[in-house]
Structure formats: structure tokens, C-alpha cells
Design a protein around this motif. Structure first.
Motif, PDB file in Angstrom:
ATOM      1  N   CYS A  74       0.848  -1.196   0.000  1.00 49.89           N
ATOM      2  CA  CYS A  74       0.000   0.000   0.000  1.00 49.89           C
ATOM      3  C   CYS A  74       0.883   1.246   0.000  1.00 49.89           C
ATOM      4  O   CYS A  74       2.049   1.205   0.385  1.00 49.89           O
ATOM      5  N   THR A  84      -4.704   2.127   0.915  1.00 48.41           N
ATOM      6  CA  THR A  84      -5.076   1.926  -0.484  1.00 48.41           C
ATOM      7  C   THR A  84      -3.880   1.443  -1.305  1.00 48.41           C
ATOM      8  O   THR A  84      -2.719   1.647  -0.937  1.00 48.41           O
ATOM      9  N   ASP A  86      -2.574   2.555  -4.038  1.00 46.44           N
ATOM     10  CA  ASP A  86      -2.369   3.613  -5.021  1.00 46.44           C
ATOM     11  C   ASP A  86      -1.018   3.537  -5.722  1.00 46.44           C
ATOM     12  O   ASP A  86      -0.781   4.267  -6.688  1.00 46.44           O
ATOM     13  N   GLY A  91      -4.564   1.726  -9.459  1.00 47.71           N
ATOM     14  CA  GLY A  91      -4.928   1.805  -8.049  1.00 47.71           C
ATOM     15  C   GLY A  91      -5.537   0.525  -7.500  1.00 47.71           C
ATOM     16  O   GLY A  91      -6.269   0.567  -6.502  1.00 47.71           O
ATOM     17  N   ARG A  92      -5.232  -0.621  -8.123  1.00 52.05           N
ATOM     18  CA  ARG A  92      -5.746  -1.908  -7.666  1.00 52.05           C
ATOM     19  C   ARG A  92      -4.604  -2.880  -7.432  1.00 52.05           C
ATOM     20  O   ARG A  92      -3.656  -2.934  -8.219  1.00 52.05           O
ATOM     21  N   ASP A  93      -4.711  -3.665  -6.376  1.00 56.21           N
ATOM     22  CA  ASP A  93      -3.724  -4.712  -6.145  1.00 56.21           C
ATOM     23  C   ASP A  93      -3.826  -5.726  -7.279  1.00 56.21           C
ATOM     24  O   ASP A  93      -4.924  -6.222  -7.592  1.00 56.21           O
ATOM     25  N   GLU A  99      -9.076  -2.136  -4.445  1.00 52.54           N
ATOM     26  CA  GLU A  99      -8.465  -0.818  -4.298  1.00 52.54           C
ATOM     27  C   GLU A  99      -8.044  -0.528  -2.876  1.00 52.54           C
ATOM     28  O   GLU A  99      -7.145   0.275  -2.646  1.00 52.54           O
ATOM     29  N   ARG A 100      -8.703  -1.153  -1.921  1.00 53.44           N
ATOM     30  CA  ARG A 100      -8.470  -0.880  -0.508  1.00 53.44           C
ATOM     31  C   ARG A 100      -8.361  -2.186   0.264  1.00 53.44           C
ATOM     32  O   ARG A 100      -9.114  -3.123  -0.003  1.00 53.44           O
ATOM     33  N   ASP A 103     -11.507  -3.850   1.749  1.00 55.81           N
ATOM     34  CA  ASP A 103     -12.370  -4.761   1.005  1.00 55.81           C
ATOM     35  C   ASP A 103     -12.151  -6.205   1.436  1.00 55.81           C
ATOM     36  O   ASP A 103     -13.098  -7.007   1.465  1.00 55.81           O
TER      37      ASP A 103
END
Length: 346
Positions: A74, A84, A86, A91-93, A99-100, A103
Motif C-alpha cells: 500500500c 489503499t 495507489d 490503483g488496484r492490487d 483498491e483498498r 475490502d
């Protein structure tokens, strides 16, 4: 109440209290909690800014678990909701597709109301968080994941030394790891001064202990050294000024400064440290302490690469084992954020 990135709060009425209500599910060799150790099944989610996550990054490196346990990183800052991804494209793993990190928490615990913290281990097939119990995570990497350790991996939690390691860890956590936060987030002068005295009394105790021995417990690196290092490496960059831990800089405490440099120059320690992420997190996120969000340019990092001369005390960093291989290219800290990068800009 001011939520911190590591699950605590500052109380205007007095002493900082850390939330210790973590998800205690464990990933074990026998799978007794429903999550057996399996190569490739889990993802370690971290931020290089966070000292608690930094422990897991170091242990994973030292034990050579990179191929068995992937890692998502992150960014150094977050909002009120969550850390996140970012740093990743879009902006996605790239593995979890989220994104976070929240989730993954909500996937297992809808409406989860406790701290959304790193490090966290996530079950990739289900997308659900397994645990964020940072203290247990590193111990389990050492003991439960042995089948996936690299050849020559050190024993960071040797059975014959566990009682002593646990005793040292207990006081280092209370007075140093958490002690800097107790200074920084104290709500009264009295609470701050008590935390300040407790912190520096313990640092003096550690300096005396390390004056004649290279490592905290035994003659090799153990879990105890990992836990102390992640606070010491942040001391001058953040805690001395930002958290008002200003009796002495680390560079003004000769024994601890040499000890910290010794570890920093050991493969698996310094190569995990991103000073830019560390400073940006604390100075940008803690607006109650630093309202402007301005990030200091210093301190000078070049000293981290200077000779420490701790070899004269004996000891072998990895015991009968060997150093880890260099970090994978996609896990290498940007050179601009390291002491070598700092020295090239001066």
C-alpha cells in the motif's frame, strides 16, 4: 479520538491507548484454524511506512518466503477508510483486484468496525482477510512456514531462547515500540512526560545490554532484533521531532546507533526501508500534530552506511545460515528513497 494507521487513538484527556483487538486467526502447518500453510495461497499486505508491517517485510525476506507468500504494498498515506493500493497501476492490487485493504476485511466480516490495519494476511482464493495480528504473524512465519524457508534461512525464534526473546519483546514493545506513540499522542503534559521518561530509560537499558553483545538475545539475529530495529530506523526521521522524543537523536546514542547501522547494513533489513514513505506517512497523516502536512527534507541519511564496527563483539548474523538473496526487482525500494540515493543528491 484520532485514529492512527496502526490501530490506536490519542485521548485528549491523557495517555495514548493502542487498540489491541486484532483478528487472531492463524495460518498454521496443521490448518487448525481452517487456514493451512500453502505456497501461493496467501498475500501479505503491507505499507513500507508502518513499523509493524516492516517487521513482516523483514522476516519474509530473511526467511526467503518471497516465492511462497506474495506481497502487496500500500502507499504511505491513506484516508479515514483504509490503506489503499495507489502504488499499483489503476490503483488496484494486481493479485487481489481490490483498491483498498478494507475490502478484504469486509469480505470476511461485513461491517467490520475495528482498525483496518497492516500488516494483514489475505486468503487469495476467497479474497478474505485471515489475520492482522502483527505480533503473531512474524512468529508464525518463523515456526509454521518452515517447509517453505529458503536453504540457509536463520532461526529467528529458536526454541531454547524463546522465553528470553519474549521477555525482551514485552518490555521493548511497552516502552519503545509503543512508547514513541505514547509520547507523540499523549493528551496531557503529565502523560507525555511519563512516556518520555519511560522511553529513554528503556533505551538506556538497551544500550547497556548491547554494549558488550552484538544482538539482543544470543549471538545471532532473532525476532527481538527485528522488532527493535523498525522503531530505531524511524527514530531520527520521525519520532525525535514529530513525536517529541527529543532527549537524544539516535545518532547521539553511540551504542544504539552502531547497533542500528549494523542491522541496517545486514541484507534483509536496510533494503526494506523506504525513508520517503516513512516520512510522508507520519508528517502528512498526523495533521493534529503537524497541521501543515509539510514533510521535512532531512535528516541526512548518509550515516546509515558508515562503518559500525560491531563485528568486534563476535556473533554471526545468520548463525550457521546465509544471507538472503537481493530483493526481487519489483520489491526493491526506489534508490531515491535510500541513504545511497540521498548521498547522490547532496
Amino acid at each position: 479520538m484520532v485514529e492512527t494507521a496502526t490501530g490506536g487513538d490519542a485521548r485528549p484527556a491523557g495517555e495514548f491507548k493502542r487498540d489491541s483487538n486484532y483478528i487472531t486467526t492463524r495460518i498454521t502447518a496443521d490448518g487448525r484454524d481452517g487456514y493451512p500453510v500453502e505456497a501461493g495461497r496467501y498475500r501479505l499486505v503491507v505499507s513500507r511506512a508502518c513499523p509493524w508491517a516492516n517487521r513482516a517485510i523483514i522476516v519474509r525476506r530473511l526467511l526467503g518466503l518471497e516465492d511462497a507468500l506474495s506481497m502487496g504494498v500500500c502507499g504511505p498515506t491513506h484516508d479515514k477508510r483504509s490503506w489503499t493500493f495507489d502504488l499499483d497501476p489503476g490503483g488496484r492490487d494486481p493479485v487481489l483486484g481490490i483498491e483498498r485493504i478494507q475490502d478484504a476485511y469486509f469480505a470476511r466480516f461485513p461491517g467490520y468496525e475495528r482498525g483496518i490495519t497492516v500488516p494483514a494476511l489475505v486468503d487469495v482464493p476467497s479474497g478474505q482477510v485471515v489475520t492482522n495480528d502483527y505480533a503473531q504473524i512474524t512468529l508464525d512465519l518463523s515456526t509454521e512456514w518452515r517447509a517453505h524457508h529458503r536453504p540457509g534461512a536463520p532461526d529467528l525464534y529458536p526454541e531454547r531462547l524463546r522465553d528470553e526473546i519474549d521477555d525482551v519483546n514485552r518490555v521493548v514493545f511497552a516502552d519503545v515500540n509503543n512508547g514513541v506513540y505514547r509520547c507523540g499522542f499523549a493528551g496531557t503534559q503529565e502523560a507525555y512526560e511519563a512516556a518520555y521518561r519511560r522511553l529513554f530509560d528503556r533505551l538506556d537499558w538497551l544500550a547497556t545490554r548491547l554494549e558488550r553483545q552484538r544482538y539482543l538475545v544470543g549471538d545471532t539475529i532473532t525476532e527481538a532484533d527485528v522488532r527493535l530495529f523498525t522503531t530505531l530506523v524511524r527514530f531520527d526521521a520521525v519520532y525525535h521531532n514529530h513525536f517529541r522524543c527529543n532527549r537524544s537523536k539516535l545518532t547521539e546514542m553511540p551504542v544504539l546507533w552502531a547497533y542500528a547501522r549494523d542491522l541496517f547494513q545486514t541484507p534483509g533489513f536496510g533494503d526494506t526501508i523506504d525513508f520517503d514513505h516513512i516520512k510522508r506517512h507520519y508528517y502528512e497523516m498526523h495533521r493534529d500534530i503537524n497541521p501543515s502536512g509539510i514533510v521535512p527534507v532531512g535528516p541526512d541519511l548518509a550515516g546509515w552506511l558508515s562503518p559500525h564496527r560491531r563485528e568486534a563483539l563476535g556473533g554471526r548474523p545468520f548463525g550457521a545460515g546465509t544471507p538472503p538473496q537481493p530483493p526481487k526487482p519489483d520489491e526493491t525500494v526506489s534508490a531515491e528513497h535510500t541513504p545511497a540515493g540521498w548521498a547522490s543528491r547532496r
